[in-house]
Design an enzyme around this catalytic site. Structure first.
Site, PDB file in Angstrom:
ATOM      1  N   GLU A  86       0.833  -1.203   0.000  1.00 53.40           N
ATOM      2  CA  GLU A  86       0.000   0.000   0.000  1.00 53.40           C
ATOM      3  C   GLU A  86       0.872   1.258   0.000  1.00 53.40           C
ATOM      4  O   GLU A  86       0.553   2.248  -0.660  1.00 53.40           O
ATOM      5  CB  GLU A  86      -0.941  -0.003   1.220  1.00 53.40           C
ATOM      6  CG  GLU A  86      -2.019  -1.078   1.169  1.00 53.40           C
ATOM      7  CD  GLU A  86      -1.517  -2.478   1.482  1.00 53.40           C
ATOM      8  OE1 GLU A  86      -0.383  -2.613   2.020  1.00 53.40           O
ATOM      9  OE2 GLU A  86      -2.244  -3.448   1.190  1.00 53.40           O
ATOM     10  N   HIS A 138     -11.089  -6.050   7.888  1.00 49.96           N
ATOM     11  CA  HIS A 138     -11.897  -5.963   6.667  1.00 49.96           C
ATOM     12  C   HIS A 138     -13.225  -5.244   6.933  1.00 49.96           C
ATOM     13  O   HIS A 138     -14.170  -5.377   6.172  1.00 49.96           O
ATOM     14  CB  HIS A 138     -12.180  -7.361   6.115  1.00 49.96           C
ATOM     15  CG  HIS A 138     -10.973  -8.105   5.637  1.00 49.96           C
ATOM     16  ND1 HIS A 138      -9.985  -8.553   6.490  1.00 49.96           N
ATOM     17  CD2 HIS A 138     -10.586  -8.470   4.387  1.00 49.96           C
ATOM     18  CE1 HIS A 138      -9.061  -9.176   5.781  1.00 49.96           C
ATOM     19  NE2 HIS A 138      -9.398  -9.136   4.512  1.00 49.96           N
TER      20      HIS A 138
END
Lengths: 330, 371
Positions: A66, A135
């Site tokens: 990321e 998540h």
């Protein structure tokens, strides 16, 4: 902007896909980059078909990093591109935190305006889908605290279609939080008219006795609560924030001046949250209109719990109505 | 082991003698480009910068600068690498690339503005092709890589044309190789075969921490493991800096893959004006490296090439003028306005900037009215 033929009803995920397609067709500097967004089309299929349509040069899978995605997107923006980065899940954004907050957000200021930073970071966020740890988070407040970023979150297919295009067109970095549990919620999209600017809030239901304000998946929860309240003859106004930074306070203040009561609804923990900021600013700007303190309804101040407990953690209509009742009790 | 990336390439030794080895053979064609005239320009860039550097350090001690970041001792690799860039190339510095800034035409007073607390960096990156300093260690390695990816996507690089294709030189120090961003940049650069060369100045120390704490394997060997064309050089040899950077930039620019240079050098001064290097390293070590000074060896070479005294006197005069110019202009640098805090946070209008800027304006006006 080019007009696509769109079905009468479109799920939010497909509306974002259509918005990305329109933005890419309009401007060949727009690039899509992220993990699994190419051949696979993204784990939520938001970029499905775009690699085939626009080619691997403009839609490409990245190494699994990321920090690397955001950092290289900054370099691409410096070179004149408009990268749209997908972060696969909310809880995975933090390896990129330095590049977002110390680099992306500050480049234009550091360069005294001589460098635009047209980078969009798409982040599927929030709970309600029975997911495992990392998540289901709502990390928007971390970024709202950082000057230099713009932060938005659509709650309808129409807004998703238009706001992603407006985010890409912005010369500032925009974090685009996608309420993943509403990805498959269908709604109409008018491809000829966006309706509102990117950073405008929208009154989605009018009412007189109290105001509910929130964003993303909480808009549906607030509307459900307002419907239930109406059955008890309590009239609630509902405002979809749409933009988290900056926040469009004018419709919120107007509404509070009318209703005298405000409940802020969010999935994120309430402590030092977007809701805290709204409560503070409404107290400063509309003190004499308030009949009750602003009440925040949010996730508890705990790590997002295992899925079997998320029904207790994420605010639902009952939690919102409980807050409305407390507000009306003053 | 002549092929090992850990064998340093050297063309000019500490006595000013031209040397070669199996490791340097690959780059000799580029080293041969270094004419006496080019070597004179190296000398000028290094000496003028060193005098400026020393003047700035003194001004910091007088309270004219919040901080100074010296480059003394590291001028050799820097001048070679910067002179190796073509006009269309781009440099992403860390914050100790004073010679490179000069080579790319940055007004040194604009570097001073940053360290004086007037700006966060205002030099014209678009015309100089020298980006702003990046203080978060290693973060710029990804920016340089992404920028290089952009050059290739735009058809400005990787077309196979060695004359017109552009490339990126991205700088950092030995400490930065421990940062995730640097390794990530290596991964992205090799994955996309981006036209970028990483220039790592291994000066032995990350503030007080020796390189041995960052790595137990030569950095050039580690970088080779990422798939980078990795070369170690004598970082105090300007000719090695030039030849190897030219070779790797030319390879990268045409699309044949990114490179890494470990420039073995030494920071003669402190990390910045805020630390005392005698607390963490020996004077013997400093003396040992002082004897390998990058400027002295070029001067010895130029003298051996019969460059006349007039040239050296001219460079001395320019160096003295540059330092004097710094001393004259430093206190006249424009102060930032209050409005400038809000003006460039965003490229496009923003309601919070407008409101806070106006609030501060009125607040200041009210205070002025009260006094």
């Amino acid at each position: 902007m080019s007009t696509q033929q769109l079905p009468a009803q479109l799920p939010i995920a497909k509306a974002i896909n259509a918005g990305l397609r329109a933005a890419m067709a309009d401007d060949d500097k727009v690039l899509l980059m992220g993990e699994d967004i190419g051949t696979l089309g993204g784990v939520f299929t938001v970029t499905a078909g775009l690699e085939a349509e626009f080619g691997e040069r403009r839609v490409f899978d990245t190494p699994l990093s990321e920090d690397g995605i955001i950092g290289s997107a900054i370099g691409l923006a410096m070179a004149g591109f408009r990268p749209v980065c997908e972060i696969q899940f909310d809880g995975f954004i933090f390896p990129g935190f330095d590049q977002i907050t110390s680099q992306l957000a500050k480049q234009t200021n550091r360069h005294v305006g001589s460098m635009a930073m047209p980078v969009v970071i798409r982040v599927p966020y929030g709970g309600g889908i029975g997911a495992i740890e990392h998540h289901q988070e709502s990390p928007e407040a971390y970024f709202a605290h950082t000057p230099g970023l713009r932060i938005v979150s659509p709650s309808t297919a129409h807004d998703a279609y238009w706001m992603i295009q407006e985010a890409i067109a912005s010369n500032d970095p925009v974090m685009f939080f996608e309420p993943k549990r509403r990805y498959w919620q269908k709604g109409p999209v008018d491809p000829s008219n966006s309706g509102l600017p990117l950073h405008a809030a929208r009154v989605v239901r009018e009412g007189t006795q109290g105001t509910l304000v929130g964003h993303g998946a909480m808009v549906g929860v607030m509307l459900q609560a307002a419907e239930l309240a109406a059955a008890d003859d309590v009239s609630l106004e509902v405002i979809d924030l749409r933009s988290i930074s900056p926040i469009d306070f004018a419709p919120i203040i107007s509404s509070v001046e009318k209703t005298g009561r405000l409940v802020v609804v969010q999935e994120a923990p309430s402590f030092v949250s977007v809701g805290s900021e709204i409560a503070a600013q409404v107290s400063e700007r509309a003190f004499y209109s308030l009949q009750a303190p602003v009440i925040r309804v949010g996730g508890f101040d705990v790590p997002f719990p295992p899925a079997k407990l998320e029904g207790l953690h994420v605010p639902d209509a009952d939690r919102v109505l409980d807050a409305v009742e407390r507000s009306l009790g003053y | 082991m002549s092929d090992s990336p850990a064998t340093a390439v050297q063309f000019l030794d500490a006595r000013g003698e031209r040397v070669s080895s199996a490791a340097s053979e690959r780059f000799s064609e580029y080293a041969d480009e270094v004419t006496v005239e080019l070597l004179q320009s190296f000398y000028r860039d290094m000496l003028v910068t060193r005098r400026f550097d020393e003047a700035a350090a003194a001004l910091q001690r007088q309270g004219q600068l919040a901080l100074w970041v010296p480059s003394v001792g590291q001028e050799g690799g820097q001048v070679g690498a910067a002179r190796a860039t073509k006009r269309q190339d781009w440099i992403f510095p860390a914050y100790r690339e004073l010679v490179m800034a000069r080579v790319r035409g940055v007004d040194p007073l604009q570097l001073i503005d940053m360290l004086r607390g007037n700006t966060h960096g205002t030099w014209d990156w678009q015309s100089t092709h020298f980006h702003q300093y990046t203080l978060v260690i290693g973060a710029q390695s990804l920016h340089g890589t992404g920028f290089a990816m952009g050059l290739a996507l735009d058809g400005k690089a990787s077309t196979g044309n060695r004359e017109t294709d552009a490339a990126v030189l991205t700088c950092f120090g030995d400490g930065a190789t421990s940062e995730g961003a640097t390794s990530e940049a290596f991964v992205f650069a090799t994955s996309y075969q981006a036209p970028v060369v990483f220039f790592c100045q291994n000066n032995g120390w990350a503030i007080s921490v020796p390189t041995s704490t960052q790595t137990r394997t030569p950095l050039a060997v580690r970088a080779a493991g990422f798939g980078l064309d990795s070369v170690r050089i004598d970082g105090n040899d300007a000719i090695a800096g030039y030849a190897v950077t030219r070779a790797l930039l030319d390879k990268a620019r045409v699309g044949d893959g990114p490179g890494f240079i470990e420039s073995m050098t030494y920071r003669i001064g402190a990390h910045t004006s805020s630390d005392d290097p005698t607390k963490y390293r020996s004077s013997d070590e400093v003396d040992e490296w002082g004897a390998r000074d990058p400027i002295t060896r070029v001067r010895l070479r130029l003298e051996a090439e019969s460059v006349d005294d007039e040239f050296f006197a001219d460079v001395d005069a320019e160096a003295a003028d540059t330092a004097a110019d710094l001393r004259a202009r430093i206190s006249q640098r424009p102060l930032p306005t209050a409005e400038s805090m809000f003006a460039h946070v965003y490229s496009e209008p923003h309601p919070v900037m407008a409101a806070e800027s106006e609030w501060l304006r009125q607040y200041e006006a009210n205070l002025a009215g009260e006094s």
